[in-house]
Design a protein around this motif. Structure first.
Motif, PDB file in Angstrom:
ATOM      1  N   LEU A 374     -24.032  29.675   9.817  1.00  0.00           N
ATOM      2  CA  LEU A 374     -24.497  30.935  10.393  1.00  0.00           C
ATOM      3  C   LEU A 374     -25.438  30.731  11.576  1.00  0.00           C
ATOM      4  N   PHE A 375     -26.356  29.784  11.462  1.00  0.00           N
ATOM      5  CA  PHE A 375     -27.433  29.659  12.442  1.00  0.00           C
ATOM      6  C   PHE A 375     -27.124  28.690  13.574  1.00  0.00           C
ATOM      7  N   VAL A 376     -26.541  27.563  13.269  1.00  0.00           N
ATOM      8  CA  VAL A 376     -26.442  26.502  14.278  1.00  0.00           C
ATOM      9  C   VAL A 376     -25.190  26.690  15.113  1.00  0.00           C
ATOM     10  N   LYS A 377     -25.162  27.779  15.859  1.00  0.00           N
ATOM     11  CA  LYS A 377     -24.099  28.016  16.825  1.00  0.00           C
ATOM     12  C   LYS A 377     -24.596  29.033  17.840  1.00  0.00           C
ATOM     13  N   LYS A 378     -23.976  29.049  18.988  1.00  0.00           N
ATOM     14  CA  LYS A 378     -24.411  29.939  20.050  1.00  0.00           C
ATOM     15  C   LYS A 378     -24.016  31.378  19.746  1.00  0.00           C
ATOM     16  N   GLN A 379     -24.946  32.291  20.113  1.00  0.00           N
ATOM     17  CA  GLN A 379     -24.750  33.710  19.872  1.00  0.00           C
ATOM     18  C   GLN A 379     -24.474  34.420  21.193  1.00  0.00           C
ATOM     19  N   LEU A 385     -32.531  37.173  23.695  1.00  0.00           N
ATOM     20  CA  LEU A 385     -32.378  35.718  23.730  1.00  0.00           C
ATOM     21  C   LEU A 385     -31.994  35.241  25.125  1.00  0.00           C
ATOM     22  N   ASN A 386     -31.285  36.069  25.835  1.00  0.00           N
ATOM     23  CA  ASN A 386     -30.831  35.685  27.173  1.00  0.00           C
ATOM     24  C   ASN A 386     -31.868  35.918  28.260  1.00  0.00           C
ATOM     25  N   GLN A 387     -32.766  36.910  28.058  1.00  0.00           N
ATOM     26  CA  GLN A 387     -33.585  37.336  29.194  1.00  0.00           C
ATOM     27  C   GLN A 387     -35.089  37.402  28.955  1.00  0.00           C
ATOM     28  N   THR A 388     -35.565  37.686  27.726  1.00  0.00           N
ATOM     29  CA  THR A 388     -36.989  38.031  27.569  1.00  0.00           C
ATOM     30  C   THR A 388     -37.768  37.204  26.550  1.00  0.00           C
ATOM     31  N   LEU A 389     -37.135  36.650  25.525  1.00  0.00           N
ATOM     32  CA  LEU A 389     -37.875  35.990  24.450  1.00  0.00           C
ATOM     33  C   LEU A 389     -38.477  34.677  24.946  1.00  0.00           C
ATOM     34  N   LYS A 390     -39.826  34.663  25.044  1.00  0.00           N
ATOM     35  CA  LYS A 390     -40.508  33.513  25.618  1.00  0.00           C
ATOM     36  C   LYS A 390     -41.344  32.726  24.605  1.00  0.00           C
ATOM     37  N   ARG A 391     -41.683  33.339  23.493  1.00  0.00           N
ATOM     38  CA  ARG A 391     -42.575  32.670  22.554  1.00  0.00           C
ATOM     39  C   ARG A 391     -42.094  32.920  21.124  1.00  0.00           C
ATOM     40  N   VAL A 392     -41.934  31.841  20.352  1.00  0.00           N
ATOM     41  CA  VAL A 392     -41.499  31.924  18.963  1.00  0.00           C
ATOM     42  C   VAL A 392     -42.455  31.102  18.108  1.00  0.00           C
ATOM     43  N   THR A 393     -42.933  31.695  17.007  1.00  0.00           N
ATOM     44  CA  THR A 393     -43.778  30.984  16.047  1.00  0.00           C
ATOM     45  C   THR A 393     -43.100  31.028  14.683  1.00  0.00           C
ATOM     46  N   LEU A 394     -42.828  29.858  14.115  1.00  0.00           N
ATOM     47  CA  LEU A 394     -42.195  29.745  12.807  1.00  0.00           C
ATOM     48  C   LEU A 394     -43.207  29.169  11.825  1.00  0.00           C
ATOM     49  N   ALA A 416     -32.282  30.743  22.847  1.00  0.00           N
ATOM     50  CA  ALA A 416     -33.322  31.402  23.653  1.00  0.00           C
ATOM     51  C   ALA A 416     -33.384  30.745  25.026  1.00  0.00           C
ATOM     52  N   LYS A 417     -32.788  31.389  26.034  1.00  0.00           N
ATOM     53  CA  LYS A 417     -32.594  30.757  27.336  1.00  0.00           C
ATOM     54  C   LYS A 417     -33.833  30.750  28.214  1.00  0.00           C
ATOM     55  N   VAL A 418     -34.826  31.614  27.905  1.00  0.00           N
ATOM     56  CA  VAL A 418     -36.053  31.630  28.714  1.00  0.00           C
ATOM     57  C   VAL A 418     -37.262  31.241  27.866  1.00  0.00           C
ATOM     58  N   LEU A 419     -37.028  30.569  26.763  1.00  0.00           N
ATOM     59  CA  LEU A 419     -38.106  30.183  25.852  1.00  0.00           C
ATOM     60  C   LEU A 419     -39.105  29.259  26.546  1.00  0.00           C
ATOM     61  N   LYS A 420     -40.397  29.607  26.403  1.00  0.00           N
ATOM     62  CA  LYS A 420     -41.465  28.787  26.971  1.00  0.00           C
ATOM     63  C   LYS A 420     -42.148  27.932  25.909  1.00  0.00           C
ATOM     64  N   LEU A 421     -42.387  28.532  24.731  1.00  0.00           N
ATOM     65  CA  LEU A 421     -43.164  27.823  23.720  1.00  0.00           C
ATOM     66  C   LEU A 421     -42.648  28.169  22.334  1.00  0.00           C
ATOM     67  N   ALA A 445     -31.507  25.355  25.070  1.00  0.00           N
ATOM     68  CA  ALA A 445     -30.972  26.217  26.122  1.00  0.00           C
ATOM     69  C   ALA A 445     -31.936  26.389  27.287  1.00  0.00           C
ATOM     70  N   SER A 446     -33.247  26.362  27.032  1.00  0.00           N
ATOM     71  CA  SER A 446     -34.250  26.593  28.071  1.00  0.00           C
ATOM     72  C   SER A 446     -34.787  25.270  28.594  1.00  0.00           C
TER      73      SER A 446
END
Length: 465
Positions: A374-379, A385-394, A416-421, A445-446
């Motif tokens: 489910l998870f380990v493939k491109k969406q 995910l393509n344009q705005t998501l820059k920060r993810v905390t898990l 997440a193509k524009v992920l910064k952190l 991707a980023s």
């Protein structure tokens, strides 16, 4: 050289500041220090009183050595009547006693019939006369060490007949039955209302909200409650900016009709029967009502609850910038993943995501395989995910195995193509080094992505280039 008594000649504001850091019992005892301290405690702007009993109801702490009783509350009233200054905060937390006895190798809980309602009403009337201008916090509960503790019944023996506090800013109630008096006129200055495990009729709750038009924060948690009839609530509060709801299957409907300034919403499903379709429809309707917020927090079981309904849902979150939610990997299936994916699709301008991974059991190979599928493939088709998501905390504090979360990490690094952190917070599991090695070879991707791992004592920057 004779010693100078500097303590006795301290200004009153410094004395009050010192006493404010003590429990009430110790603050009152300071009257014995010196003549100049004798009545200083009566100028205290805040009173925090609590009486905690052991499971046999034999001891109490913080103010008195006796069990909670009408006499105890009357003594509190005497203290309050002695106050001379403005009262900004009053907090009363009572752990009411239960008798426990062994019978046929199991424990039976029986209520100790001490009903503090009548002296409590006298105390509330006194607080009205004193003009509490800040926070009123009343909390009633039973020891959580008691097996089979009947919160839904016993904790609501205390009836609070609420008078009108004209200057009150914050009202917090827990574990009681709330009744509005006939002469109740509302809270015209109230900005925060929190009702946790509080039984209140639909009519009284609507009237309470309708007469509190300056509310900016409203919290309602229904847990262990048998609401008769089921709660049905329409909220119209023009100044409301923050809401928190904990809902169970006894909630029929919660709808925010007119809340143009709403910015933050926190929703949790408190009922373990999250498979109920009625509960799923109530949750969906509530999400629809808060679709204008910029910050959304979804607790555990929300995704599982929504998975009982058919996709796609007919609304979106066009202004959402920050999302916080639980992902329960113990109950993960394709329907739950589809809801997770739909949430991301419904938030086209999401910039910040805080995700807590929950997994109390070690995953079977079947669940691990499902996660990889489910998870380990491109969406495709997920705008954020393509344009705005820059920060993810898990956060992985609740995982039995840190490696369980690697597939979720890969999902965002891969899409997440524009992920910064990306911050990964874990509890220092033995698999942490294996996780670092996995991250070094994952596809990203980023080109600007930076991955930082935290455990209890260290911070590690992982090179994912």
């Amino acid at each position: 050289m004779a010693e100078v008594d500097r303590i006795s000649f301290l200004p009153d504001d410094i004395k009050i500041s010192i006493l404010s850091r003590l429990v009430v019992k110790e603050a009152v005892r300071t009257s014995a220090l010196a003549r100049s301290w004798r009545h200083t405690w009566t100028l205290l702007p805040s009173f925090r009183l609590g009486c905690h009993l052991d499971r046999l109801g034999e001891t109490s702490k913080d103010f008195d050595s006796r069990p909670v009783s009408s006499t105890w509350i009357k003594r509190v009233s005497h203290l309050v009547s002695s106050l001379r200054g403005p009262l900004i905060l009053f907090q009363l937390s009572l752990m009411l006693p239960l008798y426990i006895r062994e019978r046929m190798n199991w424990r039976q809980t029986l209520p100790l019939y001490i009903d503090p309602s009548n002296p409590l009403q006298s105390l509330l009337d006194l607080l009205v006369k004193k003009g509490v201008a800040g926070t009123l916090n009343l909390c009633f509960y039973y020891p959580n060490t008691v097996p089979f503790c009947l919160h839904s019944y016993h904790s609501h023996k205390v009836k609070v007949r609420l008078p009108s506090f004209h200057s009150l800013k914050v009202l917090q109630l827990h574990g009681c039955e709330l009744i509005l008096r006939n002469e109740f006129q509302g809270f015209h200055s109230l900005t925060t209302l929190s009702l946790s495990n509080v039984i209140i009729s639909n009519r009284h709750l609507h009237f309470l909200l309708d007469t509190s038009k300056n509310l900016t924060t409203f919290k309602f948690f229904a847990r262990d409650l048998d609401l008769v009839p089921d709660l049905s609530l329409n909220i119209s509060l023009p100044l409301l900016t923050n809401v928190e709801f904990g809902i169970n299957k006894m909630v029929d409907k919660i709808c925010l009709v007119s809340t143009p300034r709403l910015e933050q919403a926190h929703i949790r499903v408190t009922d373990i029967d999250y498979g109920s379709k009625k509960l799923a429809r109530v949750t969906l309707g509530l999400l629809n009502s808060v679709s204008m917020v910029s910050s959304l927090h979804l607790d555990c079981y929300v995704l599982e609850t929504l998975s009982r309904l058919a996709l796609p849902f007919n609304f979106s979150f066009p202004q959402l910038k920050c999302l916080k939610f639980f992902l329960n990997l113990d109950t993960l299936d394709k329907r739950t993943f589809d809801v997770f994916r739909w949430l991301l699709k419904s938030m086209p301008f999401l910039e910040e995501l805080h995700l807590k991974l929950l997994c109390l059991e070690r995953q079977t190979e079947g669940v691990a395989t499902l996660m990889r599928e489910l998870f380990v493939k491109k969406q495709n088709g997920i705008s954020c995910l393509n344009q705005t998501l820059k920060r993810v905390t898990l956060s992985m504090y609740l995982l039995r195995n840190v490696m369980t979360g690697i597939t979720v990490v890969k999902f965002f690094l891969l899409n997440a193509k524009v992920l910064k952190l990306m911050n990964i917070i874990c509890a220092g599991d033995d698999d942490e080094l294996s996780m670092i090695e996995e991250l070094k070879i994952v596809e990203v991707a980023s080109s600007d992505a930076k991955v930082v791992m935290f455990n209890i004592t260290t911070e590690i920057t992982v090179n994912v280039k």
